[in-house]
Design an enzyme around this catalytic site. Structure first.
Site, PDB file in Angstrom:
ATOM      1  N   CYS A   2     -96.609   5.249  14.972  1.00 32.42           N
ATOM      2  CA  CYS A   2     -97.026   6.638  15.090  1.00 32.42           C
ATOM      3  C   CYS A   2     -98.546   6.704  15.012  1.00 32.42           C
ATOM      4  O   CYS A   2     -99.178   6.008  14.232  1.00 32.42           O
ATOM      5  CB  CYS A   2     -96.458   7.552  14.017  1.00 32.42           C
ATOM      6  SG  CYS A   2     -94.677   7.604  14.007  1.00 32.42           S
ATOM      7  N   ARG A  27     -99.334   3.052  19.492  1.00 29.24           N
ATOM      8  CA  ARG A  27     -98.656   3.061  18.191  1.00 29.24           C
ATOM      9  C   ARG A  27     -97.262   3.687  18.254  1.00 29.24           C
ATOM     10  O   ARG A  27     -96.534   3.708  17.269  1.00 29.24           O
ATOM     11  CB  ARG A  27     -99.504   3.832  17.174  1.00 29.24           C
ATOM     12  CG  ARG A  27    -100.887   3.253  16.977  1.00 29.24           C
ATOM     13  CD  ARG A  27    -101.671   4.087  16.004  1.00 29.24           C
ATOM     14  NE  ARG A  27    -101.092   4.014  14.679  1.00 29.24           N
ATOM     15  CZ  ARG A  27    -101.401   3.122  13.773  1.00 29.24           C
ATOM     16  NH1 ARG A  27    -102.302   2.203  14.039  1.00 29.24           N
ATOM     17  NH2 ARG A  27    -100.831   3.126  12.590  1.00 29.24           N
ATOM     18  N   TRP A  74     -93.297   7.044  17.029  1.00 33.38           N
ATOM     19  CA  TRP A  74     -92.346   5.936  17.171  1.00 33.38           C
ATOM     20  C   TRP A  74     -91.213   6.286  16.226  1.00 33.38           C
ATOM     21  O   TRP A  74     -91.388   6.331  15.013  1.00 33.38           O
ATOM     22  CB  TRP A  74     -93.006   4.616  16.767  1.00 33.38           C
ATOM     23  CG  TRP A  74     -92.127   3.424  17.048  1.00 33.38           C
ATOM     24  CD1 TRP A  74     -92.019   2.756  18.234  1.00 33.38           C
ATOM     25  CD2 TRP A  74     -91.245   2.774  16.130  1.00 33.38           C
ATOM     26  NE1 TRP A  74     -91.107   1.725  18.110  1.00 33.38           N
ATOM     27  CE2 TRP A  74     -90.617   1.714  16.831  1.00 33.38           C
ATOM     28  CE3 TRP A  74     -90.915   2.978  14.802  1.00 33.38           C
ATOM     29  CZ2 TRP A  74     -89.688   0.870  16.236  1.00 33.38           C
ATOM     30  CZ3 TRP A  74     -89.982   2.136  14.205  1.00 33.38           C
ATOM     31  CH2 TRP A  74     -89.386   1.091  14.930  1.00 33.38           C
ATOM     32  N   ASN A 100     -97.188   9.633   9.532  1.00 32.02           N
ATOM     33  CA  ASN A 100     -96.961   8.260   9.988  1.00 32.02           C
ATOM     34  C   ASN A 100     -96.467   7.477   8.776  1.00 32.02           C
ATOM     35  O   ASN A 100     -97.180   7.371   7.787  1.00 32.02           O
ATOM     36  CB  ASN A 100     -98.292   7.701  10.509  1.00 32.02           C
ATOM     37  CG  ASN A 100     -98.302   6.186  10.672  1.00 32.02           C
ATOM     38  OD1 ASN A 100     -99.352   5.567  10.622  1.00 32.02           O
ATOM     39  ND2 ASN A 100     -97.162   5.583  10.867  1.00 32.02           N
ATOM     40  N   GLY A 101     -95.226   7.005   8.842  1.00 33.51           N
ATOM     41  CA  GLY A 101     -94.673   6.261   7.706  1.00 33.51           C
ATOM     42  C   GLY A 101     -93.228   6.634   7.488  1.00 33.51           C
ATOM     43  O   GLY A 101     -92.586   7.232   8.362  1.00 33.51           O
ATOM     44  N   GLU A 485     -93.460 -18.300  21.162  1.00 33.71           N
ATOM     45  CA  GLU A 485     -94.342 -17.201  21.584  1.00 33.71           C
ATOM     46  C   GLU A 485     -94.073 -16.820  23.045  1.00 33.71           C
ATOM     47  O   GLU A 485     -94.033 -15.640  23.394  1.00 33.71           O
ATOM     48  CB  GLU A 485     -95.805 -17.630  21.364  1.00 33.71           C
ATOM     49  CG  GLU A 485     -96.876 -16.674  21.850  1.00 33.71           C
ATOM     50  CD  GLU A 485     -96.841 -15.289  21.207  1.00 33.71           C
ATOM     51  OE1 GLU A 485     -96.064 -15.058  20.271  1.00 33.71           O
ATOM     52  OE2 GLU A 485     -97.590 -14.419  21.681  1.00 33.71           O
ATOM     53  N   LYS A 489     -92.934 -13.089  24.185  1.00 35.15           N
ATOM     54  CA  LYS A 489     -93.695 -12.315  25.179  1.00 35.15           C
ATOM     55  C   LYS A 489     -92.777 -11.843  26.300  1.00 35.15           C
ATOM     56  O   LYS A 489     -92.820 -10.687  26.706  1.00 35.15           O
ATOM     57  CB  LYS A 489     -94.770 -13.176  25.804  1.00 35.15           C
ATOM     58  CG  LYS A 489     -96.146 -13.343  25.319  1.00 35.15           C
ATOM     59  CD  LYS A 489     -96.993 -12.295  24.807  1.00 35.15           C
ATOM     60  CE  LYS A 489     -96.523 -11.659  23.539  1.00 35.15           C
ATOM     61  NZ  LYS A 489     -97.298 -11.946  22.352  1.00 35.15           N
ATOM     62  N   GLU A 492     -90.354  -9.030  25.168  1.00 36.93           N
ATOM     63  CA  GLU A 492     -90.877  -7.688  24.896  1.00 36.93           C
ATOM     64  C   GLU A 492     -91.322  -6.945  26.143  1.00 36.93           C
ATOM     65  O   GLU A 492     -91.189  -5.732  26.197  1.00 36.93           O
ATOM     66  CB  GLU A 492     -91.945  -7.629  23.792  1.00 36.93           C
ATOM     67  CG  GLU A 492     -93.006  -8.590  23.769  1.00 36.93           C
ATOM     68  CD  GLU A 492     -94.024  -8.389  22.639  1.00 36.93           C
ATOM     69  OE1 GLU A 492     -93.988  -7.429  21.867  1.00 36.93           O
ATOM     70  OE2 GLU A 492     -94.916  -9.245  22.568  1.00 36.93           O
ATOM     71  N   HIS A 508     -78.316 -29.945  20.275  1.00 37.00           N
ATOM     72  CA  HIS A 508     -77.520 -29.464  19.140  1.00 37.00           C
ATOM     73  C   HIS A 508     -76.902 -28.092  19.423  1.00 37.00           C
ATOM     74  O   HIS A 508     -76.549 -27.378  18.490  1.00 37.00           O
ATOM     75  CB  HIS A 508     -78.382 -29.436  17.876  1.00 37.00           C
ATOM     76  CG  HIS A 508     -78.934 -30.783  17.536  1.00 37.00           C
ATOM     77  ND1 HIS A 508     -78.155 -31.774  16.976  1.00 37.00           N
ATOM     78  CD2 HIS A 508     -80.150 -31.336  17.741  1.00 37.00           C
ATOM     79  CE1 HIS A 508     -78.886 -32.863  16.822  1.00 37.00           C
ATOM     80  NE2 HIS A 508     -80.094 -32.625  17.286  1.00 37.00           N
ATOM     81  N   LYS A 607     -97.335  -0.880  18.844  1.00 36.46           N
ATOM     82  CA  LYS A 607     -98.302  -1.951  18.608  1.00 36.46           C
ATOM     83  C   LYS A 607     -98.399  -2.312  17.139  1.00 36.46           C
ATOM     84  O   LYS A 607     -98.458  -3.469  16.767  1.00 36.46           O
ATOM     85  CB  LYS A 607     -99.658  -1.492  19.134  1.00 36.46           C
ATOM     86  CG  LYS A 607    -100.780  -2.482  18.944  1.00 36.46           C
ATOM     87  CD  LYS A 607    -100.638  -3.608  19.919  1.00 36.46           C
ATOM     88  CE  LYS A 607    -101.697  -4.671  19.729  1.00 36.46           C
ATOM     89  NZ  LYS A 607    -101.282  -5.929  20.360  1.00 36.46           N
TER      90      LYS A 607
END
Ligand code: M6R
Length: 612
Positions: A2, A27, A74, A100-101, A485, A489, A492, A508, A607
Site C-alpha cells: 500500500c 506498492r 494491496w 498501510n499495514g 532466482e 523471476k 512473478e 531425486h 514491491k
C-alpha cells in the site's frame, strides 16, 4: 504494501496526490482513492483497479482542495473492490483515513464496536481502527490527535495512518509503526508519503518518522510526538535522489530500464570502495566494526525473496573466503521460531526496500538477543538501514519494477566486498586470490554491458518458449541460488510455473517431470562443477527435455547439448552469479512481455512487502 500520500499547503492537493500515487503504485495496485477537504466539505473518491482508473473516474468531480490524502492498495482484509478501497470514512462521515499495514486485533475491536451499535461499510481492518478512533474521540470529547494516541496504544500490528477531519481545515494527523512514512518540508506546505518518490520534485528536505511517533502536520508547522505525548525534535535529512531516477527514461517498463542500468548501478556500488590497483576495499561500515566481524562465531543471513537468494550466494562466498559458518534463513521463519542467537553472532540483513516487515521484525528479535546487525540495504534511510548497527548500501538507486533486478546484483557486489574485506583481515584468503577477485569484480560492469548487448538473442529464446506451462532452472554451487532466482523471476512476471533446483537433485525426483514439452534452463558456466553439470544436461537430453543453457564464451561442449544457449564472458565462479543472472532476468522480462503481462505490476504482488 500500500502506498500513501498526503498534502497540506497552498497548492491544489489532488494533482500532487495523484502523481504521488502513480509513483507509489509499485506498492500495490488493487484499488486507489483520495479524500479532499475544502470549506468543511470532505469528499472521498475511490475506485477498484489501478490509479489510472481512479483518475478517469475523477473527471468532472469536485477536486478543489488544498489538503488531502490518497492511497493505493494491496489488499489484505477484504477483496479488491470499491468499498474496500481507501480512504475510509468514519461512521459520522467527519473523518477520513488511509492505512498501510495490518491491525492484528481488529476483530476484537470490531466486536466491541458492533456491540455499541456500529456497522461497517467495508471488510477492512482500517475502517475498524478509524471508527475506534472516532468512538474514543466522541466518548472522551477529545481532539483527534488525542484519540489517535489512545487508540494506537490499544492496537497491535503494523500501521502508517493519515487522517483528516472535516472540522480541521488544514491538519493531517499521521502515525507509524512498522510501515514507512516520510514527510517532505516545503515552504508553507508539507508532503507525506510512504517513500520519498512523491516528494522529490517539491523539496529535498525530509523527515523520516520513526515507529510509535505521531505527526501533526499543518502547512506551516510540523509537530512530532511520541505516543506518550512528548514532543520530539524532527530530524531533517537531505534527499540524495534525482527525479530522473524514478522515471522510465525512454524505456517501455521500469523492469527493463533497471536491467539495463546494471552496468552503472554495479559501478556505483563499487565506486569509492574497491581499488583493485591498490588491492584495497574501503567500506566504512565494515572497517569500523572489523573486530566484531572477523571474530563472529557465526553469521546468520536474514532476508526474503530475491534478497534471500543473494544471501544463499553469500553463504557460499563467506564460508569459502572467510571460513566463518554461515546460516541463511527466511526472515519469516526466523521471527516465529525460537532461534539460538548468541552475543558473538553477526546477522546480515539483506533487503532492497529496507521495509520488508518479516525482515524488520526478525532483526528486532535478533537485536534483543544481543546480535550485531549488518544491513545490506538499497533504500537509503529505510527502517532496516536504521535498525542496523552497521551496514553498506547497495547504491542501485530506486528500484520500481516489482521484480528485483539491479538490487540483486548490487547486493551480490556488496556481499562480495564484505566477504573479501573480512577474509583479508582474517588472513583466510591468499594475497593472490584476493587480488584476482578484486580485479574480476572491477571488470563486472564491463562484462554486464557485453551481456546486455546481446539481449535480443534472449528475446528470440523467450518467443520460442513463451507458451510453456512449466520451466525448470538448474545450477550447481554458486549458480544454484541463481537457478532459484531465475525461477522466481519467471513465476512473478510471466505467471509460468517454474522451479529452481540444484542440478544434482534432479535424480531425486524432479526428473520425473521431464518430457519433450519441458524447457530446462541450465546455468552451466565454466567452473569446478562444469563436467558434472554437463552430465546432468545429458540426462535431460536423453529424456527429450528442451535445454536452454547459459554457458561461458568458448565452451565447446554445453552448446552442443542445448536446444538454445546464451554465452557470457568468462568469470571466476564466485563472481559468476552477478553475470549469469542477467540473461535470466531478460528471459523472464521478454516472456512476460510476449504474454502481454504488465511486468512492472504483475498480479497479486507489491514491491514492498510491509505486511507479514
Ligand atoms: O525489499 P526486499 O529485498 O526486502 O524484498 C524482499 C522480497 O519481497 C523481494 O525480493 C521479492 O521477492 C521480489 N519481488 C522478487 O523479485
Amino acid at each position: 504494501m500500500c502506498g500513501i500520500v498526503g498534502y497540506t499547503g497552498s497548492r491544489q492537493a489532488y494533482p500532487v496526490i495523484l502523481k504521488g500515487l502513480k509513483r507509489l503504485e509499485y506498492r500495490g495496485y488493487d484499488s486507489s482513492g483520495v479524500a479532499l477537504l475544502k470549506d468543511g466539505e470532505l469528499n472521498v473518491y475511490k475506485k477498484k483497479g489501478k490509479v489510472a482508473e481512479l483518475e478517469e473516474s475523477m473527471i468532472g468531480k469536485n477536486i478543489d482542495a488544498q489538503i488531502g490524502i490518497g492511497h493505493t492498495r494491496w489488499a489484505t482484509h477484504g477483496e479488491p473492490s470499491d468499498r474496500n478501497a481507501h480512504p475510509h470514512s468514519s461512521a459520522s462521515g467527519k473523518l477520513a483515513m488511509i492505512h498501510n499495514g495490518i491491525i492484528e486485533n481488529y476483530a476484537l475491536i470490531k466486536q466491541d464496536l458492533v456491540n455499541k451499535g456500529y456497522s461497517f461499510k467495508s471488510d477492512t481492518d482500517t475502517e475498524v481502527l478509524l471508527n475506534f478512533i472516532e468512538d474514543i474521540q466522541q466518548n472522551n470529547n477529545s481532539t483527534l490527535e488525542e484519540a489517535v494516541r489512545i487508540a494506537l496504544k490499544r492496537v497491535t500490528g503494523a500501521y502508517c495512518i493519515l487522517l483528516i477531519e472535516q472540522d480541521n481545515p488544514d491538519t493531517i494527523i499521521a502515525a507509524r509503526k512498522g510501515s514507512p512514512l516520510v514527510i517532505g518540508i516545503g515552504k508553507g506546505e508539507h508532503f507525506l508519503a510512504s517513500d520519498a518518490s512523491p516528494i522529490i520534485e517539491y523539496t529535498k528536505e525530509v523527515v523520516y518518522v520513526n515507529d510509535y511517533e505521531l505527526a501533526i502536520v499543518k502547512p506551516d508547522e510540523l509537530i512530532l510526538k511520541n505516543l506518550g505525548n512528548e514532543k520530539i525534535t524532527p530530524y531533517i535529512t537531505k534527499l540524495d535522489m534525482e527525479l530522473a531516477a524514478i522515471e522510465k527514461g525512454g524505456y517501455d517498463h521500469f523492469m527493463i530500464k533497471e536491467i539495463f542500468e546494471q552496468p552503472s548501478t554495479i559501478f556505483d556500488c563499487l565506486r569509492g570502495r574497491l581499488d583493485a590497483k591498490e588491492g584495497v576495499i574501503r567500506m566504512s561500515g565494515v572497517d569500523k566494526h572489523i573486530d566484531q566481524l572477523i571474530n563472529a562465531n557465526r553469521i546468520m543471513i536474514l532476508a526474503c525473496g530475491t534478497s534471500w537468494h543473494a544471501g544463499l550466494i553469500a553463504e557460499y562466498i563467506i564460508e569459502e573466503l572467510c571460513r566463518i559458518p554461515v546460516e541463511v534463513e527466511y526472515a519469516s521463519e526466523f521471527r516465529y521460531r525460537n532461534p539460538i542467537v548468541n552475543k558473538g553472532d553477526v546477522i546480515i540483513a539483506i533487503s532492497q526496500s529496507g521495509e520488508t516487515a518479516d525482515t524488520l521484525v526478525a532483526l528486532e528479535k535478533a537485536k534483543e538477543n544481543g546480535a550485531f546487525i549488518f544491513g545490506v540495504v538499497n533504500a537509503v534511510g529505510s527502517s532496516i538501514a536504521r535498525i542496523s548497527n552497521a551496514g553498506a548500501y547497495t547504491h542501485a538507486g530506486p528500484e520500481i519494477g516489482v521484480a528485483s533486478t539491479k538490487a540483486f546484483t548490487g547486493q551480490l557486489a556488496v556481499l562480495m566486498m564484505v566477504a573479501l574485506n573480512i577474509a583479508k583481515h582474517k588472513g583466510t584468503v591468499s594475497d593472490e586470490r584476493y587480488k584476482s577477485l578484486l580485479l574480476e569484480l572491477e571488470e563486472v560492469p564491463e562484462k554486464v554491458t557485453a551481456i546486455l548487448k546481446n539481449a535480443e538473442d534472449i528475446k528470440i529464446i523467450a518467443e520460442k518458449y513463451k507458451n510453456a506451462s512449466d520451466f525448470l532452472f538448474l545450477g550447481r554451487g554458486y549458480n544454484f541460488p541463481v537457478a532459484l532466482e531465475g525461477a522466481l523471476k519467471l513465476k512473478e512476471i510471466s505467471y509460468i510455473h517454474a522451479e529452481g533446483y540444484p542440478a544434482a537433485e534432479m535424480k531425486h525426483g524432479p526428473i520425473a517431470l521431464v518430457d519433450e514439452n519441458l524447457p530446462v534452463v541450465f546455468i552451466a558456466t565454466k567452473d569446478v562443477y562444469h563436467e558434472k553439470i554437463v552430465s546432468n544436461m545429458q540426462e535431460i537430453k536423453a529424456r527429450k527435455g528442451k535445454i536452454i543453457s547459459i554457458v561461458t564464451e568458448g565452451d565447446m561442449i554445453s552448446p552442443g547439448l542445448s536446444n538454445d544457449y546464451f554465452a557470457i564472458p568468462p568469470a571466476d565462479e564466485l563472481i559468476a552469479p552477478i553475470l549469469t543472472v542477467i540473461p535470466l532476468q531478460l528471459l523472464s522480462y521478454y516472456v512476460g512481455i510476449a504474454k502481454g503481462i504488465d511486468v512492472d505490476k504483475p498480479r497479486n504482488l507489491a514491491k514492498s512487502v510491509t505486511v507479514e
